[in-house]
Design a protein around this motif. Structure first.
Motif, PDB file in Angstrom:
ATOM      1  N   ARG A 161       1.066   8.837  -6.623  1.00 40.01           N
ATOM      2  CA  ARG A 161       1.487  10.234  -6.481  1.00 40.01           C
ATOM      3  C   ARG A 161       2.444  10.630  -7.595  1.00 40.01           C
ATOM      4  O   ARG A 161       2.299  11.688  -8.215  1.00 40.01           O
ATOM      5  CB  ARG A 161       2.165  10.433  -5.118  1.00 40.01           C
ATOM      6  CG  ARG A 161       2.737  11.832  -4.903  1.00 40.01           C
ATOM      7  CD  ARG A 161       3.538  11.909  -3.622  1.00 40.01           C
ATOM      8  NE  ARG A 161       4.591  10.921  -3.570  1.00 40.01           N
ATOM      9  CZ  ARG A 161       5.753  11.017  -4.216  1.00 40.01           C
ATOM     10  NH1 ARG A 161       5.998  12.073  -4.986  1.00 40.01           N
ATOM     11  NH2 ARG A 161       6.661  10.067  -4.108  1.00 40.01           N
ATOM     12  N   GLY A 194       0.718   3.965  -3.063  1.00 38.98           N
ATOM     13  CA  GLY A 194       0.549   5.395  -2.841  1.00 38.98           C
ATOM     14  C   GLY A 194       1.645   6.200  -3.504  1.00 38.98           C
ATOM     15  O   GLY A 194       1.376   7.213  -4.170  1.00 38.98           O
ATOM     16  N   ILE A 211      -7.298  14.230   1.940  1.00 41.54           N
ATOM     17  CA  ILE A 211      -7.040  14.057   0.506  1.00 41.54           C
ATOM     18  C   ILE A 211      -7.529  15.278  -0.269  1.00 41.54           C
ATOM     19  O   ILE A 211      -6.836  15.778  -1.160  1.00 41.54           O
ATOM     20  CB  ILE A 211      -7.715  12.763   0.001  1.00 41.54           C
ATOM     21  CG1 ILE A 211      -7.006  11.535   0.586  1.00 41.54           C
ATOM     22  CG2 ILE A 211      -7.698  12.706  -1.526  1.00 41.54           C
ATOM     23  CD1 ILE A 211      -7.738  10.227   0.333  1.00 41.54           C
ATOM     24  N   ASN A 270       0.821  -1.213   0.000  1.00 42.53           N
ATOM     25  CA  ASN A 270       0.000   0.000   0.000  1.00 42.53           C
ATOM     26  C   ASN A 270       0.854   1.262   0.000  1.00 42.53           C
ATOM     27  O   ASN A 270       0.496   2.257  -0.649  1.00 42.53           O
ATOM     28  CB  ASN A 270      -0.935  -0.013   1.211  1.00 42.53           C
ATOM     29  CG  ASN A 270      -2.166  -0.865   0.988  1.00 42.53           C
ATOM     30  OD1 ASN A 270      -3.063  -0.517   0.231  1.00 42.53           O
ATOM     31  ND2 ASN A 270      -2.212  -2.014   1.655  1.00 42.53           N
ATOM     32  N   GLU A 271       1.968   1.225   0.706  1.00 47.13           N
ATOM     33  CA  GLU A 271       2.877   2.367   0.666  1.00 47.13           C
ATOM     34  C   GLU A 271       3.414   2.566  -0.755  1.00 47.13           C
ATOM     35  O   GLU A 271       3.487   3.695  -1.263  1.00 47.13           O
ATOM     36  CB  GLU A 271       4.033   2.147   1.639  1.00 47.13           C
ATOM     37  CG  GLU A 271       5.026   3.306   1.685  1.00 47.13           C
ATOM     38  CD  GLU A 271       6.230   3.022   2.566  1.00 47.13           C
ATOM     39  OE1 GLU A 271       7.180   3.827   2.556  1.00 47.13           O
ATOM     40  OE2 GLU A 271       6.231   1.982   3.268  1.00 47.13           O
ATOM     41  N   TRP A 304      -4.414  11.399  -3.217  1.00 52.25           N
ATOM     42  CA  TRP A 304      -4.618  10.108  -2.562  1.00 52.25           C
ATOM     43  C   TRP A 304      -3.293   9.394  -2.378  1.00 52.25           C
ATOM     44  O   TRP A 304      -3.009   8.830  -1.314  1.00 52.25           O
ATOM     45  CB  TRP A 304      -5.558   9.231  -3.388  1.00 52.25           C
ATOM     46  CG  TRP A 304      -5.671   7.836  -2.804  1.00 52.25           C
ATOM     47  CD1 TRP A 304      -6.530   7.424  -1.843  1.00 52.25           C
ATOM     48  CD2 TRP A 304      -4.861   6.703  -3.158  1.00 52.25           C
ATOM     49  NE1 TRP A 304      -6.311   6.085  -1.550  1.00 52.25           N
ATOM     50  CE2 TRP A 304      -5.291   5.628  -2.333  1.00 52.25           C
ATOM     51  CE3 TRP A 304      -3.813   6.489  -4.060  1.00 52.25           C
ATOM     52  CZ2 TRP A 304      -4.708   4.349  -2.407  1.00 52.25           C
ATOM     53  CZ3 TRP A 304      -3.235   5.224  -4.125  1.00 52.25           C
ATOM     54  CH2 TRP A 304      -3.676   4.171  -3.313  1.00 52.25           C
ATOM     55  N   GLY A 305      -2.453   9.417  -3.413  1.00 50.38           N
ATOM     56  CA  GLY A 305      -1.153   8.751  -3.340  1.00 50.38           C
ATOM     57  C   GLY A 305      -0.272   9.334  -2.245  1.00 50.38           C
ATOM     58  O   GLY A 305       0.379   8.605  -1.498  1.00 50.38           O
ATOM     59  N   THR A 355      -5.913  11.863  -7.617  1.00 53.83           N
ATOM     60  CA  THR A 355      -5.074  10.662  -7.589  1.00 53.83           C
ATOM     61  C   THR A 355      -3.733  10.950  -6.928  1.00 53.83           C
ATOM     62  O   THR A 355      -3.239  10.177  -6.097  1.00 53.83           O
ATOM     63  CB  THR A 355      -4.860  10.117  -9.011  1.00 53.83           C
ATOM     64  OG1 THR A 355      -6.125   9.795  -9.593  1.00 53.83           O
ATOM     65  CG2 THR A 355      -3.974   8.885  -9.001  1.00 53.83           C
ATOM     66  N   ALA A 367      -1.738   8.279   1.154  1.00 50.91           N
ATOM     67  CA  ALA A 367      -1.566   6.838   1.372  1.00 50.91           C
ATOM     68  C   ALA A 367      -0.107   6.493   1.647  1.00 50.91           C
ATOM     69  O   ALA A 367       0.198   5.705   2.551  1.00 50.91           O
ATOM     70  CB  ALA A 367      -2.076   6.063   0.157  1.00 50.91           C
ATOM     71  N   GLU A 368       0.818   7.081   0.871  1.00 51.39           N
ATOM     72  CA  GLU A 368       2.236   6.794   1.077  1.00 51.39           C
ATOM     73  C   GLU A 368       2.676   7.192   2.484  1.00 51.39           C
ATOM     74  O   GLU A 368       3.350   6.429   3.190  1.00 51.39           O
ATOM     75  CB  GLU A 368       3.079   7.549   0.045  1.00 51.39           C
ATOM     76  CG  GLU A 368       4.576   7.309   0.211  1.00 51.39           C
ATOM     77  CD  GLU A 368       5.404   8.178  -0.731  1.00 51.39           C
ATOM     78  OE1 GLU A 368       6.615   7.914  -0.852  1.00 51.39           O
ATOM     79  OE2 GLU A 368       4.839   9.128  -1.325  1.00 51.39           O
ATOM     80  N   ARG A 369       2.295   8.391   2.899  1.00 53.25           N
ATOM     81  CA  ARG A 369       2.684   8.858   4.227  1.00 53.25           C
ATOM     82  C   ARG A 369       2.048   8.005   5.319  1.00 53.25           C
ATOM     83  O   ARG A 369       2.692   7.660   6.313  1.00 53.25           O
ATOM     84  CB  ARG A 369       2.274  10.321   4.395  1.00 53.25           C
ATOM     85  CG  ARG A 369       2.744  10.932   5.719  1.00 53.25           C
ATOM     86  CD  ARG A 369       2.319  12.374   5.853  1.00 53.25           C
ATOM     87  NE  ARG A 369       2.892  12.989   7.034  1.00 53.25           N
ATOM     88  CZ  ARG A 369       3.680  14.053   7.030  1.00 53.25           C
ATOM     89  NH1 ARG A 369       3.993  14.645   5.891  1.00 53.25           N
ATOM     90  NH2 ARG A 369       4.152  14.550   8.167  1.00 53.25           N
ATOM     91  N   THR A 370       0.785   7.652   5.135  1.00 54.35           N
ATOM     92  CA  THR A 370       0.054   6.880   6.136  1.00 54.35           C
ATOM     93  C   THR A 370       0.713   5.537   6.394  1.00 54.35           C
ATOM     94  O   THR A 370       0.994   5.158   7.539  1.00 54.35           O
ATOM     95  CB  THR A 370      -1.401   6.669   5.684  1.00 54.35           C
ATOM     96  OG1 THR A 370      -2.053   7.934   5.593  1.00 54.35           O
ATOM     97  CG2 THR A 370      -2.152   5.770   6.654  1.00 54.35           C
TER      98      THR A 370
END
Length: 428
Positions: free
Chosen positions: A25, A21, A276, A17-18, A47-48, A44, A51-54
């Motif tokens: 991005r 994301g 987002i 998932n990272e 979101w990327g 998009t 998601a990457e940071r999360t």
């Protein structure tokens, strides 16, 4: 579920998932798309980025981030985090303020080992530093501790606290927050029976489950419903090959995080959706309110299986602390041995983790402690987080705690501390 494969499967899902994301991005941010008016490109990319940071934050230990404080002289004083006592499962660290003489107040802040790092108390530490020398229990992530280092359960945790208190000496004031409250009380009682001269001067217990049956919450209801066999089957896994603790039985941080998020799924979903949109509109920043909160909230650590299971069984199910039946290293801990350590209880009226009454039960255990040494405070409208790091802590509880410390510091220390009295601040 006690397999390395399930642990590695969760880590694989997080890593994937990272990567997704980061890919979204990067792909949606190509300059070639800059002239496009399609809003899906911005969404998009946003979101990327989120998601990457999360998913990246889930395996990164946050930094304390306390660089300096302003001293009474009006100058900035740099702050160093120094290890005072090093142990395999956790260290005692000091927030050493450069160019400042030792303070009258010396505080040991006992951080929870309940899924998050000790940095969850960052704002608590920062608020205490101008008025005290602050020491914190910095627990290690179990996934990084080799199996050769042995076990770590509630008795080991208690003995760690005993060692830390002995090291700091009897002029220490101890603050325990949430999960470690009953074990900190046990460590103090252990010292009272085995080494009375090493007892701290005061003990402030904030929102912890001394007697889980005193007031029902979702946490206590779950503890009653599930059997130890079910809990071991559902929650315990072996650390995968990626980490030094490969093969160690743990309650994985990622599994804990899934539980945390599910308790308030709608609120978290809304928070990420709004973030987002803010990123897509260019309104977000690296240290905005969302990132400040979730960078810490998402950073989770594994607990050793024996610590988690013994906490549920001995503290919640068997109520060994509440029944004054706790044993440490073969020694019966008697809370009646505490006769001179001042004890203050702090609870939040709206605490849904450790409901009012659970922590207050500690005073009933202290049968030989004079009433003049006992105190309690119920903060109106405060939830669990607020009583140690939120508005209620900043405006009301912190001043009350510091005044309680001064009142139980001995003549010399109290006199020095009185030069800068702490007053209640008007809420706003």
């Amino acid at each position: 579920m006690k397999y390395m494969a399930t642990y590695d499967l969760m880590e694989t899902a997080r890593n994937t998932n990272e990567w997704l994301g980061a890919t979204a991005r990067a792909m949606a941010s190509y300059p070639a798309f800059a002239l496009s008016t399609n809003p899906m490109l911005q969404l998009t990319a946003a979101w990327g980025a989120v998601a990457e940071r999360t998913f990246n934050r889930m395996v990164a230990k946050p930094d304390w981030g306390i660089r300096s404080i302003v001293g009474p002289d009006g100058q900035d004083h740099l702050v160093d985090v120094k290890k005072v006592v090093e142990r395999p499962f956790g260290d005692l660290v000091q927030f050493f303020v450069r160019r400042r003489a030792p303070m009258a107040r010396k505080i040991l802040l006992v951080a929870p080992m309940s899924g998050h790092y000790a940095t969850l108390l960052r704002s608590t530490v920062a608020s205490l530093l101008p008025d005290a020398d602050v020491f914190v229990t910095d627990w290690h992530n179990a996934r990084d501790i080799p199996v050769s280092m042995g076990k770590f359960d509630v008795e080991d945790y208690t003995l760690y606290l005993v060692d830390f208190m002995r090291h700091l000496g009897p002029d220490t004031h101890v603050l325990a927050v949430c999960q470690p409250v009953p074990l900190t009380l046990a460590a103090t009682a252990y010292l009272a029976g085995e080494d009375p001269d090493a007892q701290p001067r005061s003990l402030t217990l904030i929102g912890g489950p001394v007697d889980p049956d005193a007031a029902a919450t979702e946490v206590t209801d779950f503890g009653r419903r599930v059997t130890m066999g079910q809990l071991e089957q559902w929650a315990i896994q072996r650390v995968g090959f990626k980490y030094q603790g490969a093969g160690r039985l743990v309650y994985p941080g990622l599994l804990q995080l899934a539980s945390f998020m599910s308790m308030n799924a709608e609120r978290h979903s809304k928070a990420f959706s709004e973030q987002i949109l803010r990123v897509a509109r260019g309104e977000a920043s690296d240290h905005d309110a969302h990132n400040r909160f979730y960078d810490e909230y998402l950073a989770v650590m594994d607990m050793t299986a024996e610590f988690y299971l013994s906490t549920v069984e001995r503290v919640f199910k068997n109520r060994e602390i509440a029944r004054n039946a706790f044993v440490v290293a073969g020694t019966k801990v008697d809370f009646g041995n505490i006769t001179k350590v001042a004890v203050k209880i702090v609870e939040g009226a709206n605490d849904d983790i450790s409901a009012p009454g659970q922590c207050l039960a500690a005073l009933d255990l202290l049968t030989n402690l004079p009433d003049s040494k006992k105190a309690s405070h119920l903060e109106p409208g405060a939830g669990h987080y607020g009583i140690f790091a939120g508005k209620s802590w900043r405006l009301n509880i912190r001043p009350l705690v510091l005044n309680f410390i001064d009142a139980n510091s001995g003549d010399d220390t109290a006199g020095r501390a009185a030069k800068a009295p702490v007053k209640l601040t008007v809420a706003q």
